[in-house]
Write a protein that holds these residues in place. Structure first.
Motif, PDB file in Angstrom:
ATOM      1  N   LEU A  58       1.416  -0.060  -6.877  1.00 22.22           N
ATOM      2  CA  LEU A  58       0.379   0.169  -7.895  1.00 22.22           C
ATOM      3  C   LEU A  58       0.190  -1.092  -8.743  1.00 22.22           C
ATOM      4  N   MET A  62      -3.140  -3.207  -9.130  1.00 21.70           N
ATOM      5  CA  MET A  62      -3.701  -3.463 -10.463  1.00 21.70           C
ATOM      6  C   MET A  62      -3.938  -4.958 -10.665  1.00 21.70           C
ATOM      7  N   ALA A  76      -2.494   0.871 -16.591  1.00 18.77           N
ATOM      8  CA  ALA A  76      -2.684   1.873 -15.541  1.00 18.77           C
ATOM      9  C   ALA A  76      -3.774   2.908 -15.860  1.00 18.77           C
TER      10      ALA A  76
END
Ligand code: NI
Length: 201
Positions: A58, A62, A76
């Motif tokens: 993740l 990102m 996030a």
């Protein structure tokens, strides 16, 4: 234990195999960045109990999305994930400078000295406004390997960390703007609805 951005960057350098993506704009960003007015930006994020490969994946996606959008920080919730994870890179021009990945960040000290600085946000493109914040902070967090760490930050890094940490609480920088005339004009000129601004308690 890292005490400055430079030390943190050096220690991140040693573990750069963990989170290492090219600092380049992709044709299509892996993650969509939600824009001002979207409810997902107003939800609070949960602590991450286990820092594992899906979390690092993740963080990588990102970063790729942030580099594609030419931003220096991303939290996030901006990509619709309500976890306490943020990525920062204030040196987009130098490929070898590693990004900062902060997991479950907590501010454990703030300077009494405040600073005014113009902020922007990938979720509110085109809008740049002055915000007052402490000029230096002390922080505890977990790194991308789940190790507990502490660091001091000042200047642009401190500014960026505070901005991104606000996202984890559903707070946006426009909520902190004190010049209401500037705020109204800048939002209108960039096609955003002033009604989505919220008070900060
Ligand atoms: Ni932002």
């Amino acid at each position: 234990m890292p005490r400055s951005f430079a030390q943190l960057a050096r220690s991140a350098e040693k573990t750069k195999a963990a989170i290492h993506v090219a600092k380049e704009a992709l044709d299509v960003a892996p993650l969509e960045i939600h824009k001002f007015g979207d409810r997902v930006l107003r939800q609070s994020s949960r602590r991450i109990s286990k820092v594992d490969e899906p979390i690092r994946d993740l963080a990588r996606d990102m970063l790729r999305s942030m580099y594609t959008a030419k931003g220096i920080g991303l939290a996030a919730p901006q990509v619709g994930v309500h976890k306490q994870l943020l990525v920062i890179d204030i040196d987009l021009e130098t490929a070898s400078t590693p990004p900062i990945v902060l997991i479950n960040p907590e501010i454990i000290g703030s300077s009494a000295t405040l600073e005014t600085y113009e902020e922007g946000c990938l979720s509110i493109p085109g809008v740049y406004l002055n915000v007052v914040r402490p000029s230096a902070i002390r922080l505890s967090f977990r790194d991308e390997m789940g190790r507990p760490r502490k660091m001091n930050a000042d200047g642009l890094v401190a500014r960026c960390i505070q901005h991104e940490m606000d996202h984890l609480n559903g707070v946006l920088f426009v909520d902190r703007v004190t010049d209401q005339e500037d705020l109204t004009r800048e939002l209108r000129e960039n096609g955003f609805n002033r009604d989505f601004v919220q008070g900060v308690s």
